[in-house]
Write an enzyme that holds these catalytic residues in place. Structure first.
Site, short mmCIF file in Angstrom:
data_model
loop_
_atom_site.label_atom_id
_atom_site.label_comp_id
_atom_site.label_asym_id
_atom_site.label_seq_id
_atom_site.Cartn_x
_atom_site.Cartn_y
_atom_site.Cartn_z
N ASP A 307 -2.20 2.51 1.71
CA ASP A 307 -0.84 3.02 2.09
C ASP A 307 -0.04 3.51 1.05
O ASP A 307 1.25 3.46 0.97
CB ASP A 307 -0.13 1.95 3.01
CG ASP A 307 1.13 2.71 3.92
OD1 ASP A 307 0.95 3.86 4.30
OD2 ASP A 307 2.14 1.96 4.18
N GLY A 326 8.50 2.33 0.57
CA GLY A 326 7.19 2.87 0.08
C GLY A 326 6.56 2.42 -1.31
O GLY A 326 7.59 2.15 -2.20
#
Length: 421
Positions: A307, A326
């Protein structure tokens, strides 16, 4: 290019004759020509003899962001693919997280062309809806023909259940795979962290597990009605694991993934208000992490993903509430997963998943294309700035003890191999 790998221990459980055996491996013009106990290096051959060298078929990551086009300051495709190769990945799925989002066939062609000649194979996803706005379906069939392997509105829920229903029905005409992000935005609201003891103590607005589980339950009900193929990326709660397990028992064509950082860390890391730990979905409780690991081991969760989401410093070095979600994940993927689950499980997870997206599985045998990852599974180290090869530096693994270093890859008749500090 001719390459000779010396005394490489082969990790390949499906080939019992080679698994965990040390072999010299001769690669000529991108093909595995010979594997034997000892091979003399032919003329014009580069010999590689690395400490505790292990090899496997090349690794696959089902969820990676770069930045180009639109956010080149975060990461370019060229450097991102080099980072992926240096981190052991020979194939990556590229999230549709750019500006503009790839919602036409020409956008997909652009991304594929930008990956030509690079050491890692790039497999773009297309946006599920136009501009990822969740209103009208994008050009799914045309994007599929152009090379899109799946359709996803990056980190955005499909708010309209009828739109997901239509997408699943329509995509069956061309064997398309639909992604649905597991988060109900209305329930998430302005939440920034897992709703629980830690968020309450820190005064952070919570994101309840219900925000994910309600969305997953809804999507699975729709899938049961429509048929088709659904992938739920980066689940994060114990309840989601149970829902997906039940759906699989019913025979639904659903797969899911989990981000490695959701296995490795929990919401307790937020106590320092470090924005590197702000991700979507959020880090959950230790109980959730344990349930996710159990779901991996029993096969409910199909894939792990880095990810990998590069974020520039201007959007991370701000108040926790305002920071973008993130973390980097490619460079730390093997070291963290290997430490958490052991080499056998880590390699099994990092080499699986291609077939779900219609990507050819590499093989490890004489006469096959060389699609190989090189690594040392036993070296322990503290992950630091020198280990980050990405343009952005937003890794939540900084300062973490990891086990296992990657030397690089051999793929597409290219070699990206180095010894790290």
């Amino acid at each position: 290019m001719n390459i000779l790998l010396k005394a490489a221990k082969i990790v390949c459980p499906e080939n019992k004759e080679l698994h965990l055996k040390k072999r010299d491996i001769l690669i000529k013009n991108g093909m595995i020509e010979k594997m034997a106990a000892s091979i003399e290096a032919p003329a014009n051959t580069k010999s590689i003899n690395l400490k505790n060298l292990h090899v496997s078929v090349g690794w696959f990551d089902s969820g990676v962001s770069f930045g180009e086009p639109g956010f080149e300051e975060r990461e370019t495709i060229a450097n991102g693919l080099r980072v992926a190769a240096s981190s052991g990945f020979t194939d990556i799925l590229l999230y549709p997280s750019t500006h503009p989002v790839p919602d036409t066939s020409s956008d997909v062609v652009f991304l594929k062309e930008r990956g030509l000649g690079k050491p890692t194979n790039i497999h773009p996803m297309g946006a599920l809806t136009k501009n990822s706005e969740g209103v009208d379906l994008a050009e799914l069939f045309d994007m599929k023909n152009a090379g899109a392997v799946a359709f996803f509105d990056f980190k955005k829920q499909v708010s309209n259940p009828n739109l997901l229903k239509i997408a699943l029905l329509y995509a069956q005409n061309f064997d398309g795979l639909v992604f649905s992000f597991p988060q109900d935005g209305s329930i998430k609201g302005t939440g920034v962290a897992h709703e629980g003891e830690v968020s309450t103590t820190l005064g952070l607005k919570g994101i309840p597990a219900l925000a994910e589980e309600l969305q997953v339950a809804r999507d699975l009900f729709i899938l049961e009605y429509t048929g088709g193929k659904l992938h739920i990326p980066t689940i994060s709660t114990a309840g989601s694991v149970k829902l997906i397990a039940n759906a699989k028992k019913k025979g639904l064509d659903v797969t899911c993934s989990v981000a490695i950082h959701n296995l490795f860390f929990s919401d307790g890391e937020l106590k320092g208000f470090d924005t590197h730990f702000k991700v979507s979905p959020p880090l959950r409780s230790k109980a959730d992490s344990k349930a996710l690991i159990k779901g991996l081991k029993d096969g409910t969760i199909d894939l792990v993903t880095s990810d990998h989401v590069p974020i520039d410093i201007e959007h991370k070095r701000v108040e926790f509430d305002n920071a973008m979600d993130g973390t980097l994940g490619l460079e730390s993927a093997f070291g963290s997963l290997n430490q958490l689950l052991g080499t056998k499980e880590a390699i099994a997870l990092m080499t699986k998943g291609r077939s779900r997206f219609g990507i050819e599985n590499p093989s490890f045998k004489e006469g096959a294309k060389a699609n190989i990852t090189l690594f040392n599974p036993d070296e322990t180290y503290t992950f630091g700035q020198s280990n980050i090869l990405s343009t952005s530096k937003n890794s939540m693994f900084l300062g973490t003890e990891l086990k296992g270093k990657v030397y690089g890859t051999i793929n597409k008749d290219q070699i990206i191999v180095h010894e790290r500090d």
